[in-house]
Write an enzyme that holds these catalytic residues in place. Structure first.
Site, short mmCIF file in Angstrom:
data_model
loop_
_atom_site.label_atom_id
_atom_site.label_comp_id
_atom_site.label_asym_id
_atom_site.label_seq_id
_atom_site.Cartn_x
_atom_site.Cartn_y
_atom_site.Cartn_z
N ASP A 33 -2.97 7.47 2.82
CA ASP A 33 -2.69 7.25 4.24
C ASP A 33 -2.21 8.55 4.91
O ASP A 33 -1.55 9.37 4.28
CB ASP A 33 -1.60 6.18 4.37
CG ASP A 33 -1.55 5.59 5.77
OD1 ASP A 33 -2.48 5.83 6.56
OD2 ASP A 33 -0.55 4.90 6.08
N GLY A 34 -2.54 8.70 6.19
CA GLY A 34 -2.02 9.81 6.97
C GLY A 34 -3.05 10.86 7.36
O GLY A 34 -2.68 11.89 7.94
N ASN A 35 -4.33 10.62 7.07
CA ASN A 35 -5.35 11.62 7.42
C ASN A 35 -5.42 11.87 8.93
O ASN A 35 -5.48 13.02 9.38
CB ASN A 35 -6.73 11.17 6.92
CG ASN A 35 -6.83 11.16 5.41
OD1 ASN A 35 -6.11 11.87 4.74
ND2 ASN A 35 -7.74 10.36 4.89
N HIS A 50 -9.75 13.37 7.45
CA HIS A 50 -10.47 12.69 6.38
C HIS A 50 -11.19 13.70 5.48
O HIS A 50 -11.23 13.54 4.26
CB HIS A 50 -11.49 11.70 6.97
CG HIS A 50 -10.86 10.58 7.73
ND1 HIS A 50 -9.89 9.76 7.19
CD2 HIS A 50 -11.05 10.15 9.01
CE1 HIS A 50 -9.52 8.87 8.10
NE2 HIS A 50 -10.21 9.08 9.21
N SER A 78 -11.07 0.08 3.84
CA SER A 78 -10.73 -1.34 3.78
C SER A 78 -11.67 -2.15 4.66
O SER A 78 -12.37 -1.60 5.53
CB SER A 78 -9.28 -1.56 4.24
OG SER A 78 -9.18 -1.46 5.65
N LEU A 144 -11.20 8.93 -17.94
CA LEU A 144 -10.61 8.31 -16.75
C LEU A 144 -11.65 7.50 -15.98
O LEU A 144 -12.77 7.97 -15.75
CB LEU A 144 -10.05 9.41 -15.84
CG LEU A 144 -9.60 8.97 -14.44
CD1 LEU A 144 -8.28 8.20 -14.52
CD2 LEU A 144 -9.45 10.17 -13.52
N ARG A 207 4.05 -0.60 3.32
CA ARG A 207 3.36 -1.88 3.29
C ARG A 207 2.14 -1.77 2.40
O ARG A 207 1.72 -0.66 2.06
CB ARG A 207 2.98 -2.34 4.70
CG ARG A 207 2.09 -1.36 5.46
CD ARG A 207 1.69 -1.91 6.83
NE ARG A 207 0.91 -0.93 7.57
CZ ARG A 207 1.42 -0.05 8.42
NH1 ARG A 207 2.72 -0.02 8.62
NH2 ARG A 207 0.64 0.79 9.07
#
Length: 253
Positions: A33-35, A50, A78, A144, A207
């Protein structure tokens, strides 16, 4: 692994061998979050944030692989993100293909396996082809698991899982009385990945934003004010060290 630690000690002072004295989380999930805010602070268009955030994905993936983390799930897009401005959505739809096209050779070399959780049917065909190619080309890798949550929403996932469970009951695969948490888990889009041990959310928001609501039941949460494009290897190490200080009792004592 330790060669990388020694090489980067001056750049990242928190990188120490003693991190291996604690338990490394097997599955790390990140809400990136925060781009947009990162770009706005610099008077840049939101898409610039982004693009910068994509570079961080590369750094974090490499470090997680070095630490032998088994799975890294990144909340890339999302089901609610479709509400964003059209130009931003179009750019976000191009990013997975751009990232995988440039980074795929390194992923193969590092034995990383690409996976996607979400509904790809609404993703543009060009992007979908690149994503599917990355999944196919890394399918035999055993390191991974880099899992992108793409066009993903947890409530939609739970509804889908319940419908699948009902279908299994109707087909006689098991009865209602035999239905339990494990069977519902097997119907989730994330299966067979283990539930995340550590959730990281950047940018100061506290959240879950409809992310892995079922899977995060006993996950340790780590929130940071750092905007995603500014998140680096040192921040990831700090989150892991914080995780190692937690006592995970799962309801016990």
């Amino acid at each position: 692994m330790f060669k990388w630690l020694k090489k980067n000690r001056q750049l990242y002072p928190l990188v120490e061998e003693d991190i291996f004295n604690g338990k490394i989380p097997e599955h790390i999930a990140i809400i990136m979050d925060g781009n947009g805010r990162w770009a706005q602070k610099r008077s840049l268009p939101r898409v610039a944030g982004h693009h910068e955030g994509m570079k961080v994905v590369r750094k974090v993936t490499k470090l997680a692989s070095h630490y032998q983390v088994k799975a890294l799930t990144l909340y890339a897009f999302s089901t609610e993100n479709w509400k964003r401005p059209k130009t931003e959505v179009e750019y976000l739809m191009k990013l997975p293909g751009e990232f995988l096209s440039s980074f795929l050779p390194e992923l193969i070399e590092q034995n990383v396996k690409v996976r996607v959780t979400g509904d790809l049917s609404q993703i543009p065909e060009h992007t979908r082809k690149i994503v599917n190619k990355a999944i196919k080309d890394t399918s035999k890798n055993s390191g991974l698991v880099l899992n992108f949550a793409l066009n993903y929403g947890s409530r939609t996932e739970i509804v889908h899982a319940v419908k699948e469970a009902i279908s299994c009951i109707e087909k006689g695969e098991y009865t209602v009385d035999q239905f339990d948490e494990e069977k519902l888990t097997q119907c989730m889009m994330t299966y067979p990945l283990p539930d995340p041990d550590l959730l990281i959310r950047t940018s100061g928001e506290i959240r879950l934003s409809n992310f892995m609501l079922w899977q995060l039941a006993y996950t340790e949460f780590y929130f940071t004010d750092v905007l995603w494009p500014d998140f680096n290897e040192e921040h990831l190490i700090q989150a892991i060290k914080e995780y190692q200080q937690r006592g995970r009792r799962y309801g016990g004592v």
